[in-house]
Design an enzyme around this catalytic site. Structure first.
Site, short mmCIF file in Angstrom:
data_model
loop_
_atom_site.label_atom_id
_atom_site.label_comp_id
_atom_site.label_asym_id
_atom_site.label_seq_id
_atom_site.Cartn_x
_atom_site.Cartn_y
_atom_site.Cartn_z
N TRP A 32 -3.33 -1.24 -10.05
CA TRP A 32 -3.40 -1.78 -8.69
C TRP A 32 -4.83 -2.19 -8.35
O TRP A 32 -5.80 -1.52 -8.74
CB TRP A 32 -2.95 -0.72 -7.70
CG TRP A 32 -3.35 -0.97 -6.28
CD1 TRP A 32 -4.54 -0.65 -5.69
CD2 TRP A 32 -2.57 -1.60 -5.26
NE1 TRP A 32 -4.56 -1.03 -4.37
CE2 TRP A 32 -3.35 -1.61 -4.08
CE3 TRP A 32 -1.30 -2.13 -5.23
CZ2 TRP A 32 -2.89 -2.16 -2.87
CZ3 TRP A 32 -0.84 -2.66 -4.03
CH2 TRP A 32 -1.62 -2.68 -2.88
N ASP A 35 -9.13 -4.69 -2.02
CA ASP A 35 -10.34 -5.36 -1.55
C ASP A 35 -11.39 -5.60 -2.63
O ASP A 35 -11.72 -4.69 -3.40
CB ASP A 35 -11.05 -4.51 -0.48
CG ASP A 35 -10.16 -4.13 0.67
OD1 ASP A 35 -9.01 -4.60 0.73
OD2 ASP A 35 -10.61 -3.34 1.52
N GLN A 51 -11.37 -2.38 -5.07
CA GLN A 51 -10.56 -1.20 -4.83
C GLN A 51 -9.48 -1.11 -5.90
O GLN A 51 -8.74 -2.07 -6.12
CB GLN A 51 -9.94 -1.27 -3.43
CG GLN A 51 -10.94 -1.12 -2.30
CD GLN A 51 -11.41 0.32 -2.17
OE1 GLN A 51 -10.76 1.15 -1.54
NE2 GLN A 51 -12.55 0.62 -2.75
N SER A 92 -14.19 0.81 0.35
CA SER A 92 -14.92 -0.45 0.16
C SER A 92 -16.40 -0.35 0.51
O SER A 92 -16.83 0.52 1.26
CB SER A 92 -14.27 -1.55 1.00
OG SER A 92 -13.00 -1.89 0.49
N ARG A 162 -16.17 2.57 8.25
CA ARG A 162 -16.08 2.19 6.84
C ARG A 162 -16.56 0.76 6.57
O ARG A 162 -16.95 0.03 7.45
CB ARG A 162 -14.66 2.35 6.33
CG ARG A 162 -13.58 1.56 7.06
CD ARG A 162 -12.23 1.83 6.40
NE ARG A 162 -11.10 1.20 7.05
CZ ARG A 162 -10.30 1.78 7.94
NH1 ARG A 162 -10.54 3.02 8.31
NH2 ARG A 162 -9.28 1.11 8.46
N ASP A 163 -16.50 0.41 5.26
CA ASP A 163 -16.67 -0.95 4.72
C ASP A 163 -18.08 -1.50 4.93
O ASP A 163 -18.27 -2.60 5.50
CB ASP A 163 -15.64 -1.90 5.34
CG ASP A 163 -14.21 -1.44 5.13
OD1 ASP A 163 -13.98 -0.57 4.28
OD2 ASP A 163 -13.32 -1.96 5.83
N GLU A 217 -11.72 -4.58 9.63
CA GLU A 217 -12.15 -4.09 8.32
C GLU A 217 -13.05 -5.13 7.64
O GLU A 217 -13.10 -6.29 8.03
CB GLU A 217 -10.95 -3.79 7.42
CG GLU A 217 -10.07 -2.65 7.92
CD GLU A 217 -9.00 -2.26 6.93
OE1 GLU A 217 -8.91 -1.06 6.62
OE2 GLU A 217 -8.24 -3.13 6.46
#
Length: 515
Positions: A32, A35, A51, A92, A162-163, A217
């Site tokens: 899988w 991002d 990711q 991320s 995040r990110d 995001e």
């Protein structure tokens, strides 16, 4: 974590079973991905971190996968770069080349690559239930990585912080690192500064604004010269939203404005809803404003787009995740699941008096294709071929109200196909995948995407990239972009152009193949 280049996987091979694995879009070999992370150019290679679930083909065990390329089209997958462990999942983030050795992780002569990523801390740990920003570094050009012993370097006690996208800012005689991250459920971009990448001070925040009915995001912030004029530089802020995008589910919006090293201020013309769609009084007003937000892509399958750092010549190149959170875990591919979009070079141009992004796919010089002589429509185009992508370049001048229609991945019996249409009466470009093939794996997959597209002097320009499981459309030199996944039957290979306007003039129609 330390990994070895000796274990590098060979370039991803075509999927022999489903026929869906693309020829010129990156996919992981058998796992899988989502991002794109840590996009950086260094020592002659483009690095794509992403990711990744190293143990399966659905979301989970979030780690940073890694691939490299010399040309942005042909990728070699390497071992996992930064792995999850019993303490944290690796969400991320970004990578910078620490040229001044501000962090002390490398030397001035041999700067380290520094990854700034989100630690999603697991139950039972000191920061359980929170997301914070951490570092890892590489002193061998990105091939092995070591987590920083002082992690996390920035925490807000938040479950949805995040990110981080980090870049070097220079202005007013000063230079420092700027981090652009999100408080996802507050629909806010938060900005910090640092001199050494390890200690961070708050600068400002932005939002909510425009599309704010889902989590924010994967932000990005960068300068671009307007109309190629270096004396007129604007700043572009990308903010991805899930759900609540214009085509439904997840998607990417952007703002154009100014950044003074502390605060981002959007242009008034970039704001369809200055306080956010959620602040508007009713559904009709929100639907109308959604159409006037600035979208990177009007299709269903372009999310989490961020840009490469350290690219020669100051080029700004982005890559997105070619999927949608509405159905991403259920795509009908195996053992791999999900692909990246084509890399796209960005420019900022004036459109109807306001700065707008245009996107051009990064493609090699196209091989000699089929230049099709104008005749009586419909025009049969070369069939799609397993193992290669098709690039269709078309220009036409429209004088009446007739429909322009491209059939892609069509079956001989006419029962299956993806349709790209332009209707001059509505001035809209639509991409219809309701009968594109396997659409039954999720109820939200069959769809029709639509984007406003005004012509100048009746000239319609379309660049279409069709690659096994995807259609990417760049209209009017990339002013409008539509990206959709499709999963046609292996025998659905027919392509065709139909013009119902008898006064339309076909100026260019060329088809090339890339593998």
């Amino acid at each position: 974590m330390s990994t070895s280049l000796d274990a590098a996987r060979p370039e991803t091979a075509p999927d022999k079973d489903s026929g869906f694995r693309p020829a010129i879009h990156f996919t992981a070999k058998d796992t899988w991905l989502n991002d794109p992370n840590g996009l950086v150019f260094h020592d002659g290679l483009y690095h794509l971190f992403f990711q990744n679930n190293p143990s399966g083909n659905v979301w989970g065990n979030m780690s940073w996968g890694h691939a490299t390329s010399e040309d942005l089209l042909h990728w070699t997958e390497l071992p996992v770069a930064i792995a999850c462990d019993e303490r944290e999942d690796i969400f991320s983030g970004s990578v910078v080349v620490d040229h001044g050795n501000t962090s002390g992780f490398g030397t001035a002569e041999a700067p380290a690559l520094v990854a700034i990523y989100t630690s999603a801390f697991k139950p039972g740990t000191e920061y359980s239930g929170t997301q914070a920003q951490s570092l890892a570094y590489s002193t061998d050009s990105g091939m092995t990585w070591q987590k920083y012993g002082g992690n996390p370097v920035l925490t807000r006690g938040s479950a949805h912080f995040r990110d981080p996208k980090v870049f070097r800012y220079e202005g007013g005689g000063d230079a420092y690192w700027v981090m652009v991250a999100v408080e996802a459920q507050q629909q806010k971009v938060v900005l910090y500064r640092s001199d050494d990448l390890t200690s961070w001070d708050f600068l400002s925040e932005f939002g909510p604004a425009n599309a704010d009915e889902g989590e924010w995001e994967c932000p990005d912030l960068f300068p671009l010269a307007l109309d190629g004029d270096p004396a007129d530089t604007r700043w572009v802020l990308i903010v991805n939203v899930n759900p609540g995008a214009v085509a439904g589910g997840s998607g990417g919006q952007y703002f154009v404005g100014q950044f003074d090293g502390v605060r981002f201020v959007p242009d008034a013309a970039a704001l369809a809803a200055p306080a956010g769609l959620s602040a508007l009084p009713d559904a009709e007003a929100r639907t109308e404003a959604l159409q006037h937000c600035l979208w990177l892509d009007w299709g269903r399958d372009c999310y989490a787009s961020v840009s490469f750092s350290n690219v020669p010549g100051g080029r700004r190149i982005i890559i997105g995740w070619m999927s949608n959170w509405d159905y991403a875990n259920e795509l009908p591919t195996s053992p791999w699941r999900s692909a990246m979009t084509l890399p796209r070079e960005l420019r900022l141009v004036t459109v109807e008096g306001s700065p707008r992004l245009v996107q051009e796919p990064v493609l090699p010089e196209l091989p000699a294709g089929s230049d099709l002589e104008p005749g009586d429509p419909p025009f049969s185009l070369p069939d799609a071929e397993p193992g290669s992508a098709q690039v269709i370049d078309a220009e036409m001048r429209l004088e009446g109200e007739g429909l322009v229609e491209f059939l892609l991945f069509g079956s001989r019996d006419g029962a299956q196909g993806t349709y790209l249409r332009y209707d001059p009466t509505t001035a809209r470009l639509t991409l219809d995948r309701r009968n594109s093939g396997n659409t039954g794996f999720h109820q939200k997959f069959p769809s029709v995407e639509s984007a406003p597209l005004e012509l100048e002097d009746g000239l319609l320009k379309l660049l279409i990239v069709a690659d096994h499981c995807s259609v990417e459309v760049f209209a009017q030199d990339g002013r409008v972009v539509l990206t959709d996944l499709v999963f046609p039957d292996v025998r659905s290979l027919e392509n065709r152009l139909t013009l119902t306007d008898s006064r339309a003039t076909l100026l260019k129609l060329a088809v090339s193949k890339l593998a």
